[in-house]
Design a protein around this motif. Structure first.
Motif, mmCIF file in Angstrom:
data_model
loop_
_atom_site.group_PDB
_atom_site.id
_atom_site.type_symbol
_atom_site.label_atom_id
_atom_site.label_comp_id
_atom_site.label_asym_id
_atom_site.label_seq_id
_atom_site.Cartn_x
_atom_site.Cartn_y
_atom_site.Cartn_z
ATOM 1 N N GLN A 121 1.031 -1.235 -0.013
ATOM 2 C CA GLN A 121 0.038 0.196 -0.029
ATOM 3 C C GLN A 121 0.840 1.244 -0.146
ATOM 4 O O GLN A 121 1.711 1.366 0.784
ATOM 5 N N ARG A 122 0.900 2.005 -0.919
ATOM 6 C CA ARG A 122 1.606 3.203 -1.017
ATOM 7 C C ARG A 122 0.633 4.439 -1.188
ATOM 8 O O ARG A 122 -0.286 4.310 -2.081
ATOM 9 N N VAL A 123 1.040 5.451 -0.268
ATOM 10 C CA VAL A 123 -0.014 6.495 -0.468
ATOM 11 C C VAL A 123 0.921 7.856 -0.250
ATOM 12 O O VAL A 123 1.821 8.152 0.497
ATOM 13 N N LEU A 124 0.430 8.737 -1.250
ATOM 14 C CA LEU A 124 0.955 10.162 -1.324
ATOM 15 C C LEU A 124 0.084 11.085 -1.157
ATOM 16 O O LEU A 124 -1.074 11.339 -1.498
ATOM 17 N N ILE A 125 0.446 12.073 -0.054
ATOM 18 C CA ILE A 125 -0.363 13.142 0.481
ATOM 19 C C ILE A 125 0.322 14.475 -0.407
ATOM 20 O O ILE A 125 1.145 14.937 0.560
ATOM 21 N N LEU A 126 -0.392 14.935 -0.800
ATOM 22 C CA LEU A 126 0.249 16.157 -1.718
ATOM 23 C C LEU A 126 -0.358 17.485 -0.874
ATOM 24 O O LEU A 126 -1.705 17.481 -0.951
ATOM 25 N N LEU A 127 0.245 18.374 -0.542
ATOM 26 C CA LEU A 127 -0.194 19.511 0.019
ATOM 27 C C LEU A 127 0.375 20.848 -0.744
ATOM 28 O O LEU A 127 1.575 20.937 -0.962
ATOM 29 N N THR A 128 -0.521 21.758 -1.310
ATOM 30 C CA THR A 128 0.069 22.648 -2.021
ATOM 31 C C THR A 128 -1.003 23.964 -1.843
ATOM 32 O O THR A 128 -2.209 23.733 -1.563
ATOM 33 N N ASP A 129 -0.541 25.296 -2.002
ATOM 34 C CA ASP A 129 -1.298 26.188 -1.817
ATOM 35 C C ASP A 129 -1.474 27.147 -3.302
ATOM 36 O O ASP A 129 -1.869 28.625 -3.260
ATOM 37 N N GLY A 130 -1.252 26.402 -4.369
ATOM 38 C CA GLY A 130 -1.229 27.311 -5.760
ATOM 39 C C GLY A 130 -1.446 26.180 -6.814
ATOM 40 O O GLY A 130 -1.653 24.929 -6.642
ATOM 41 N N ASN A 131 -1.198 26.536 -8.061
ATOM 42 C CA ASN A 131 -1.335 25.618 -9.321
ATOM 43 C C ASN A 131 -0.037 25.248 -9.780
ATOM 44 O O ASN A 131 0.895 26.191 -9.541
ATOM 45 N N ASP A 132 0.259 24.506 -10.832
ATOM 46 C CA ASP A 132 1.418 24.065 -11.525
ATOM 47 C C ASP A 132 2.033 25.210 -12.278
ATOM 48 O O ASP A 132 1.260 25.817 -13.038
ATOM 49 N N THR A 133 3.278 25.519 -12.091
ATOM 50 C CA THR A 133 3.818 26.692 -12.973
ATOM 51 C C THR A 133 4.926 26.228 -13.707
ATOM 52 O O THR A 133 5.964 26.814 -13.687
#
Length: 349
Positions: A199-211
């Motif tokens: 089981q592999r889990v990635l928790i991605l946290l960001t405050d904007g969009n991809d630039t």
């Protein structure tokens, strides 16, 4: 706890008794002299010769030692063991990667503390994520930070204290001013390549969009799905802002939904804490416990006891024999020193 590895061997305990009943008596060969007047000698002495085996004399102590020694040897053959308490080993059931946005926009002071003071986004994230790591006791956790470039901060580890120390040292702007979400997902995929967790889990946290990632976020999400990685996304920017500061929740939903994950809003401290509490529920701690019970072999104890009994008995018999021999020599010496008158008197009698 004590046990016998081969308890069925105790069935041979009565074997000497069975052999005593079934086998013929012991016959001892002795040198002899045949004489023609043997019958005359025996009749003169009043003896009646019999044709039978010589029976060796034993004493009660020898019988007791023989029985005990045989019993101890049989017990040793049955392999007595001491089973110690089980040793439990906990193995993580999943690998959990945390990817944190530390672009320049994380300097924005739009979060508030419990007493109403303003605080930076990055500080609020560090506090909430540290609490999340503290609750994931049995997961291997890794940490990635990204801005203009993605960097691995901590590999997958069960040393959560070290992971929290690394988290405390990061700050906004350390990875550049921009936000490269696709590159962060790509780096996480590389980190997962060294993982053998199911089981592999990635928790991605960001405050904007991809630039402008070198790898588009959608393509990175597709590769993550092929590698059985579930991505949960947490957004904490303003969806009504413009330019690079706008929080693109639609893009996060495409990333998360394509891998079977979810999107969470964390536009303030309360929502951010609620998002990570919900993540704690949907990614339950799944671990397996391996138990091993050490065994200590105890066969040397009955073998040693049997050896001591046998040696002790033989030493005792040796001492008794030496004492009897010494007594006989002294008695003979006393007899030899008697007066000639007594000796003559005995001869006359």
């Amino acid at each position: 706890m004590y046990r016998l590895e081969h308890p069925w061997l105790l069935a041979i305990l009565p074997l000497p008794l069975v052999l005593y009943w079934l086998l013929p008596p012991y016959r001892e060969e002795q040198d002899s002299l045949r004489i023609t007047f043997f019958d005359f000698v025996t009749s003169s002495l009043g003896l009646t010769p019999q044709h039978q085996a010589v029976i060796l004399r034993t004493n009660w102590l020898e019988k007791i030692v023989s029985v005990l020694s045989w019993s101890l040897i049989v017990v040793a053959l049955a392999r007595p063991q001491y089973i110690e308490p089980p040793i439990q080993k906990i193995e993580p059931g999943r690998d959990l990667m945390l990817a944190l946005d530390i672009s320049q926009s994380m300097e924005t002071r739009d979060f508030r503390t419990a007493d109403g003071k303003r605080m930076r986004r990055v500080d609020a994230v560090k506090q909430v994520v540290a609490d999340f790591i503290r609750r994931r006791k049995h997961d291997q956790i890794g940490l990635i930070v990204f801005g203009q470039t993605a960097y691995p901060v901590a590999p997958f580890t069960l040393d959560h204290e070290a992971c929290q120390q690394m988290l405390a040292q990061i700050d906004a702007g350390m990875a550049g001013p921009q936000t490269m979400i696709g590159d962060a997902i790509g780096l996480a995929i590389k980190q997962f390549n060294a993982s053998d967790a199911k089981q592999r889990v990635l928790i991605l946290l960001t405050d904007g969009n991809d630039t402008g990632s070198r790898m588009p976020p959608r393509r990175a999400a597709e590769i993550a799905k092929e590698n059985h990685i579930v991505i949960h996304a947490v957004g904490l920017g303003d969806p009504h802002a413009t330019g690079e500061d706008k929080m693109d929740y639609a893009a996060l939903e495409q990333i998360a939904n394509s891998t079977g994950g979810k999107v969470f809003h964390g536009e303030n401290r309360t929502e951010l804490e609620s998002a990570y509490r919900e993540l704690d529920k949907i990614t339950p701690q799944n671990f397996k416990t391996l138990s091993y019970q050490p065994r200590r072999e105890l066969a040397m104890i009955p073998i040693g006891a049997a050896l001591l009994l046998t040696v002790g008995y033989n030493l005792l018999m040796l001492l008794i024999g030496m004492g009897m021999s010494l007594w006989n020599r002294q008695a003979k010496k006393a007899t030899d020193t008697q007066t000639p008158e007594i000796a003559m008197l005995k001869v006359r009698l």
